[in-house]
Design a protein around this motif. Structure first.
Motif, mmCIF file in Angstrom:
data_model
loop_
_atom_site.group_PDB
_atom_site.id
_atom_site.type_symbol
_atom_site.label_atom_id
_atom_site.label_comp_id
_atom_site.label_asym_id
_atom_site.label_seq_id
_atom_site.Cartn_x
_atom_site.Cartn_y
_atom_site.Cartn_z
ATOM 1 N N ILE A 123 -61.135 9.682 -2.779
ATOM 2 C CA ILE A 123 -61.014 8.040 -3.289
ATOM 3 C C ILE A 123 -61.634 8.164 -4.455
ATOM 4 O O ILE A 123 -62.760 9.407 -4.706
ATOM 5 N N SER B 284 -58.189 1.389 -9.808
ATOM 6 C CA SER B 284 -59.601 1.675 -9.264
ATOM 7 C C SER B 284 -60.311 1.212 -9.876
ATOM 8 O O SER B 284 -60.621 1.660 -11.273
ATOM 9 N N THR C 31 -59.095 -8.709 1.274
ATOM 10 C CA THR C 31 -59.833 -8.127 1.850
ATOM 11 C C THR C 31 -60.176 -7.864 3.369
ATOM 12 O O THR C 31 -61.123 -7.435 3.889
ATOM 13 N N HIS D 290 -59.279 -4.718 4.917
ATOM 14 C CA HIS D 290 -59.632 -3.670 5.456
ATOM 15 C C HIS D 290 -61.929 -3.629 5.122
ATOM 16 O O HIS D 290 -62.165 -2.925 4.981
ATOM 17 N N LEU D 291 -62.144 -4.748 4.198
ATOM 18 C CA LEU D 291 -63.405 -5.258 4.696
ATOM 19 C C LEU D 291 -64.267 -5.342 5.727
ATOM 20 O O LEU D 291 -63.518 -6.499 7.129
ATOM 21 N N GLY E 21 -61.965 -1.492 -5.292
ATOM 22 C CA GLY E 21 -61.000 -0.978 -4.743
ATOM 23 C C GLY E 21 -59.558 -0.676 -5.853
ATOM 24 O O GLY E 21 -59.964 -0.819 -6.814
ATOM 25 N N GLN F 253 -56.887 -4.777 -3.444
ATOM 26 C CA GLN F 253 -56.921 -3.829 -2.636
ATOM 27 C C GLN F 253 -58.266 -3.906 -2.117
ATOM 28 O O GLN F 253 -58.202 -2.316 -2.765
ATOM 29 N N ARG G 231 -61.627 -2.018 -1.484
ATOM 30 C CA ARG G 231 -62.394 -0.764 0.029
ATOM 31 C C ARG G 231 -63.596 -1.351 0.231
ATOM 32 O O ARG G 231 -64.555 -1.058 1.372
#
Length: 126
Positions: free
Chosen positions: A6, A29, A59, A61-62, A77, A90, A92
């Motif tokens: 990540i 990122s 949002t 995936h939040l 993200g 996107q 995270r």
């Protein structure tokens, strides 16, 4: 199967994100802060603004982030560039940052950029 590491979110202001910017690249990122202007529950897309610049945030995936229009949020993200050259982040990570002193935050962002530029110029000369 090995998982990809990540990446940290590059700290930028929304005004630094335009198509001519080096940050305006698919998959970059990023870490951004803005005032929540819109949020659609059906699509899980938020719109944050800083001055006259806006950015759409996916949002989906939040978890456990409660959105309030007019509040300030920080998102980390990856940038997705769409065919019309519009971008969506996107997310995270997302959090409310209403207690953050944004003037001090922006000052520290400028100082960090100055430090990084000075550091890079010293490495190029040695």
């Amino acid at each position: 199967m090995a998982s990809l590491p990540i990446k940290h979110g590059i700290l930028i202001g929304l005004q630094d994100l335009d198509p001519s910017s080096p940050f305006f690249t698919e998959g970059t990122s990023l870490r951004v802060i803005g005032k929540l202007q819109e949020y659609c529950v059906d699509t899980a897309v938020a719109v944050i603004v800083d001055g006259n610049v806006s950015l759409r945030i996916d949002t989906q995936h939040l978890r456990d982030v409660h959105f309030r229009l007019g509040s300030f949020y920080q998102f980390i993200g990856e940038l997705v560039i769409q065919p019309d050259n519009n971008a969506i982040l996107q997310a995270r990570v997302g959090r409310n940052v209403d207690g953050l002193d944004l003037n001090l935050y922006n000052q520290s962002l400028q100082l960090r950029r100055q430090f990084e530029a000075d550091h890079m110029s010293r490495h190029k000369t040695t």
